[in-house]
Design a protein around this motif. Structure first.
Motif, PDB file in Angstrom:
ATOM      1  N   PRO A 115      53.230  14.373  -7.517  1.00 59.52           N
ATOM      2  CA  PRO A 115      53.376  15.416  -6.511  1.00 59.52           C
ATOM      3  C   PRO A 115      52.266  15.436  -5.456  1.00 59.52           C
ATOM      4  CG  PRO A 115      53.732  16.326  -8.693  1.00 59.52           C
ATOM      5  CD  PRO A 115      53.259  14.915  -8.875  1.00 59.52           C
ATOM      6  N   PHE A 116      51.057  15.007  -5.821  1.00 62.11           N
ATOM      7  CA  PHE A 116      49.963  14.966  -4.841  1.00 62.11           C
ATOM      8  C   PHE A 116      49.385  13.557  -4.827  1.00 62.11           C
ATOM      9  CE2 PHE A 116      45.634  15.206  -3.385  1.00 62.11           C
ATOM     10  CZ  PHE A 116      45.715  16.058  -2.296  1.00 62.11           C
ATOM     11  N   ASN A 117      49.377  12.931  -3.667  1.00 62.21           N
ATOM     12  CA  ASN A 117      48.844  11.576  -3.522  1.00 62.21           C
ATOM     13  C   ASN A 117      47.952  11.532  -2.291  1.00 62.21           C
ATOM     14  OD1 ASN A 117      48.570   8.778  -4.023  1.00 62.21           O
ATOM     15  ND2 ASN A 117      50.117   8.334  -2.498  1.00 62.21           N
ATOM     16  N   SER A 118      46.723  11.052  -2.464  1.00 61.66           N
ATOM     17  CA  SER A 118      45.801  10.954  -1.331  1.00 61.66           C
ATOM     18  C   SER A 118      45.345   9.516  -1.136  1.00 61.66           C
ATOM     19  CB  SER A 118      44.585  11.865  -1.561  1.00 61.66           C
ATOM     20  OG  SER A 118      43.883  11.478  -2.727  1.00 61.66           O
ATOM     21  N   TRP A 119      45.149   9.173   0.119  1.00 61.04           N
ATOM     22  CA  TRP A 119      44.566   7.885   0.508  1.00 61.04           C
ATOM     23  C   TRP A 119      43.484   8.191   1.537  1.00 61.04           C
ATOM     24  CZ3 TRP A 119      49.425   4.607   2.153  1.00 61.04           C
ATOM     25  CH2 TRP A 119      50.228   4.380   1.055  1.00 61.04           C
ATOM     26  N   ASP A 120      42.360   7.553   1.422  1.00 61.80           N
ATOM     27  CA  ASP A 120      41.286   7.732   2.408  1.00 61.80           C
ATOM     28  C   ASP A 120      40.804   6.369   2.872  1.00 61.80           C
ATOM     29  OD1 ASP A 120      41.358  10.470   2.347  1.00 61.80           O
ATOM     30  OD2 ASP A 120      39.781  10.654   0.857  1.00 61.80           O
ATOM     31  N   ARG A 121      41.670   5.633   3.457  1.00 56.53           N
ATOM     32  CA  ARG A 121      41.322   4.267   3.873  1.00 56.53           C
ATOM     33  C   ARG A 121      40.630   4.225   5.225  1.00 56.53           C
ATOM     34  NH1 ARG A 121      47.245   1.977   2.520  1.00 56.53           N
ATOM     35  NH2 ARG A 121      47.084   2.005   0.268  1.00 56.53           N
ATOM     36  N   GLN A 122      40.832   5.226   6.050  1.00 58.84           N
ATOM     37  CA  GLN A 122      40.320   5.205   7.417  1.00 58.84           C
ATOM     38  C   GLN A 122      39.169   6.183   7.577  1.00 58.84           C
ATOM     39  OE1 GLN A 122      41.319   3.132   9.886  1.00 58.84           O
ATOM     40  NE2 GLN A 122      39.605   3.979  11.025  1.00 58.84           N
ATOM     41  N   PRO A 123      37.952   5.699   7.813  1.00 66.17           N
ATOM     42  CA  PRO A 123      36.843   6.633   8.042  1.00 66.17           C
ATOM     43  C   PRO A 123      36.969   7.300   9.413  1.00 66.17           C
ATOM     44  CG  PRO A 123      36.105   4.382   8.340  1.00 66.17           C
ATOM     45  CD  PRO A 123      37.527   4.310   7.876  1.00 66.17           C
ATOM     46  N   TYR A 124      36.411   8.478   9.537  1.00 68.33           N
ATOM     47  CA  TYR A 124      36.386   9.175  10.811  1.00 68.33           C
ATOM     48  C   TYR A 124      35.073   9.931  10.926  1.00 68.33           C
ATOM     49  CZ  TYR A 124      37.726  13.190   8.001  1.00 68.33           C
ATOM     50  OH  TYR A 124      37.759  14.178   7.058  1.00 68.33           O
ATOM     51  N   LEU A 125      34.685  10.220  12.118  1.00 65.68           N
ATOM     52  CA  LEU A 125      33.434  10.915  12.388  1.00 65.68           C
ATOM     53  C   LEU A 125      33.678  12.419  12.396  1.00 65.68           C
ATOM     54  CD1 LEU A 125      30.531  10.123  13.001  1.00 65.68           C
ATOM     55  CD2 LEU A 125      31.068  10.264  15.427  1.00 65.68           C
ATOM     56  N   SER A 126      32.830  13.148  11.655  1.00 65.44           N
ATOM     57  CA  SER A 126      33.012  14.595  11.522  1.00 65.44           C
ATOM     58  C   SER A 126      31.660  15.284  11.424  1.00 65.44           C
ATOM     59  CB  SER A 126      33.831  14.867  10.252  1.00 65.44           C
ATOM     60  OG  SER A 126      33.824  16.234   9.938  1.00 65.44           O
ATOM     61  N   LEU A 127      31.647  16.552  11.761  1.00 62.99           N
ATOM     62  CA  LEU A 127      30.460  17.390  11.609  1.00 62.99           C
ATOM     63  C   LEU A 127      30.575  18.294  10.386  1.00 62.99           C
ATOM     64  CD1 LEU A 127      30.104  18.567  15.324  1.00 62.99           C
ATOM     65  CD2 LEU A 127      28.952  16.646  14.229  1.00 62.99           C
ATOM     66  N   GLN A 128      31.688  18.212   9.645  1.00 63.92           N
ATOM     67  CA  GLN A 128      32.016  19.169   8.605  1.00 63.92           C
ATOM     68  C   GLN A 128      31.036  19.215   7.438  1.00 63.92           C
ATOM     69  OE1 GLN A 128      34.527  21.489   8.697  1.00 63.92           O
ATOM     70  NE2 GLN A 128      34.608  20.790  10.800  1.00 63.92           N
ATOM     71  N   ARG A 129      30.535  18.094   6.992  1.00 65.24           N
ATOM     72  CA  ARG A 129      29.723  18.094   5.776  1.00 65.24           C
ATOM     73  C   ARG A 129      28.287  18.551   6.006  1.00 65.24           C
ATOM     74  NH1 ARG A 129      30.627  15.576   0.528  1.00 65.24           N
ATOM     75  NH2 ARG A 129      28.640  15.432  -0.530  1.00 65.24           N
TER      76      ARG A 129
END
Length: 183
Positions: free
Chosen positions: A10-24
């Motif tokens: 029911p839940f599937n995640s992929w994080d193959r593409q990095p992106y620039l963020s200020l969130q962390r």
């Protein structure tokens, strides 16, 4: 769900593409903020792998206080996935607790304070059972058809605070789910 192949659930995640963020950190970074997946009732049907599939580089997940039914395993973190923590979940009729790949030191996965009602007897295993990137495992309540279990090839499980029991009554599992999901 992926009915054709049985891959993921029911839940599937992929994080193959990095992106620039200020969130962390408030500064530009490719390291994303933590994500939270909580208070869900997931059903794995059609013989799927797992309720939460942290696949292909998925990182920075806190998966907690969920009731997950069915599937081959609880935590899956592979192909570059890291920093995935499953805790305070109830896994009903799952094949095993976790299947993991080795992680880099400082970027380990965690599987703790979970209740496992298993169809098999292997709490989990994989290459992440030893070494500097060893998965954090402790305080599991494990229920199996035989009342016996292995963890990372060890019998009984060696993780601190883990207990093994025979399968509970269905009414007990339903009660745990209602408490967890505040029903």
């Amino acid at each position: 769900t992926c009915r054709e192949s049985g891959d993921h659930g029911p839940f599937n995640s992929w994080d193959r593409q990095p992106y620039l963020s200020l969130q962390r950190t408030g500064q530009p970074s490719v390291q994303m903020a933590w994500r939270e997946l909580s208070h869900n009732f997931f059903i794995d049907n059609y013989n799927l792998q797992e309720g939460v599939d942290n696949d292909d580089g998925s990182a920075y997940y806190h998966t907690h206080d969920n009731f997950l039914v069915g599937g081959n395993r609880g935590l899956k973190s592979d192909y570059g996935g890291h920093d995935n923590f499953h805790y305070n979940n109830v896994y009903g009729y799952v094949g095993q607790g976790f299947g993991i790949c080795p992680q880099l030191p400082g970027h380990v996965d965690g599987f703790y304070n979970n209740t496992l009602v298993m169809t098999g007897t292997s709490v989990g295993g994989g290459e992440g059972c030893s070494g500097p990137g060893k998965t954090i495992v402790h305080d599991l309540k494990v229920y199996t058809p035989t009342g016996n279990a292995t963890e990372c090839g060890q019998s009984p499980p060696q993780s601190p605070g883990t207990t093994v029991h025979k399968l509970p009554a269905d009414e007990d599992i339903i009660s745990w789910a209602k408490t967890l999901l505040r029903m």
